[in-house]
Design a protein around this motif. Structure first.
Motif, PDB file in Angstrom:
ATOM      1  N   LEU A  77       0.821  -1.204   0.000  1.00  9.49           N
ATOM      2  CA  LEU A  77       0.000   0.000   0.000  1.00  9.49           C
ATOM      3  C   LEU A  77       0.862   1.264   0.000  1.00  9.49           C
ATOM      4  O   LEU A  77       0.515   2.259  -0.653  1.00  9.49           O
ATOM      5  CB  LEU A  77      -0.926  -0.011   1.221  1.00  9.49           C
ATOM      6  N   CYS A  93      -5.584   3.813  -5.171  1.00 10.10           N
ATOM      7  CA  CYS A  93      -5.050   3.309  -3.905  1.00 10.10           C
ATOM      8  C   CYS A  93      -6.121   3.243  -2.820  1.00 10.10           C
ATOM      9  O   CYS A  93      -6.164   2.282  -2.043  1.00 10.10           O
ATOM     10  CB  CYS A  93      -3.891   4.194  -3.464  1.00 10.10           C
ATOM     11  N   ARG A  97      -6.997  -0.126  -0.844  1.00 11.61           N
ATOM     12  CA  ARG A  97      -6.883  -0.237   0.616  1.00 11.61           C
ATOM     13  C   ARG A  97      -8.165  -0.825   1.203  1.00 11.61           C
ATOM     14  O   ARG A  97      -8.139  -1.702   2.064  1.00 11.61           O
ATOM     15  CB  ARG A  97      -6.584   1.140   1.222  1.00 11.61           C
TER      16      ARG A  97
END
Length: 289
Positions: A77, A93, A97
């Motif tokens: 991440l 992203c 996540r």
């Protein structure tokens, strides 16, 4: 248009320790290369943890066969956040996540998506594992990692079986017989539009449908009610992903239940969806302007 296809050392073609299912990486790269090169564009497979890559050299990065992320989640991440600062990242992203922990299923369930009944075992121990059989009213349970992939670290236990040590936060789900009879149905979507569907079947004597365990795939033409169930999953998302795979299994009442929504690095089965490369290329061009 120059695109990075994020991979990992276990899938890249020059790796001395390639995974046995790395041929799936090759199928995706071949599919995308054909589509991109026919328009004078380029797609290049790059390991996500390559510290020498200048990501600003690419117009975008697609998360592809990053099939080691489940054991390196924080580093993964962090690197994705870095890549996203340098270029466009698909899927973004923030979405990755959220999707990286299977607790996202609780969010989807709260929006009306029908999911496989699940018990969350954040600190799994033998007492809690044994209690899951009563809690789920099942004598046959599959225990999965909350952050996991490819059925790694997964256990199928019958009531009374010895409970193995589980070193990760887990989730427990009743084993659904349809996975052995009908198989798992997968629906691929590109930019919110349906691309293709397939049915994944386990090898004889197994229940895992991944190719690593002998699983096999065949094209599938979903009926309207099944198609509506898969489309409803995509429709529940606030932000439309560039690509998604909706994995479903039939419940005892005959309706499909969501088992996974793959938004990070799903294999999209290009052999069962021959138009996939062109769809992804067109979708990327629209997104990049």
């Amino acid at each position: 248009m120059r695109i990075a296809y994020l991979s990992c050392p276990l899938t890249l073609s020059d790796s001395p320790d390639r995974r046995p299912d790395a041929f799936e990486h090759d199928q995706m790269v071949d599919c995308l290369s054909d589509a991109f090169e026919s328009h004078g564009n380029e797609i290049a497979a790059v390991s996500w943890d390559d510290t020498t890559t200048d990501w600003s050299d690419f117009d975008a990065a697609l998360i592809g066969s990053t099939w080691d992320y489940q054991d390196r989640l924080d580093a993964f991440l962090e690197r994705l956040a870095h890549i996203e600062r340098e270029t466009r990242l698909f899927n973004p992203c923030a979405l990755v996540r959220w999707n990286s922990r299977k607790t996202y299923l609780r969010d989807l369930e709260s929006k009306g998506v029908r999911t496989v009944p699940t018990l969350w075992l954040d600190v799994p121990g033998e007492t809690d594992a044994r209690a899951a059989f009563d809690a789920l009213d099942s004598d046959d349970i599959v225990f999965k990692r909350q952050v996991g992939a490819n059925a790694e670290g997964q256990f199928r236990l019958k009531r009374g079986d010895p409970v193995p040590a589980m070193a990760h936060p887990m989730m427990a789900q009743p084993f659904l017989p349809a996975i052995r009879t009908e198989g798992e149905l997968s629906f691929a979507f590109v930019d919110g539009g349906f691309s293709h569907a397939l049915v994944k079947s386990a090898a004889a004597g197994d229940y895992r449908i991944q190719s690593s365990y002998g699983g096999r795939e065949a094209p599938h033409r979903p009926d309207p009610s099944d198609m509506a169930a898969a489309t409803a999953v995509i429709g529940s998302l606030a932000d439309q992903p560039l690509y998604a795979r909706v994995d479903m299994v039939r419940g005892e009442d005959g309706d499909l239940l969501l088992i996974e929504l793959e938004l990070i690095e799903p294999f999209l089965y290009p052999l069962q969806g021959p138009g996939l490369g062109a769809r992804l290329h067109s979708a990327l061009r629209r997104r990049l302007g």
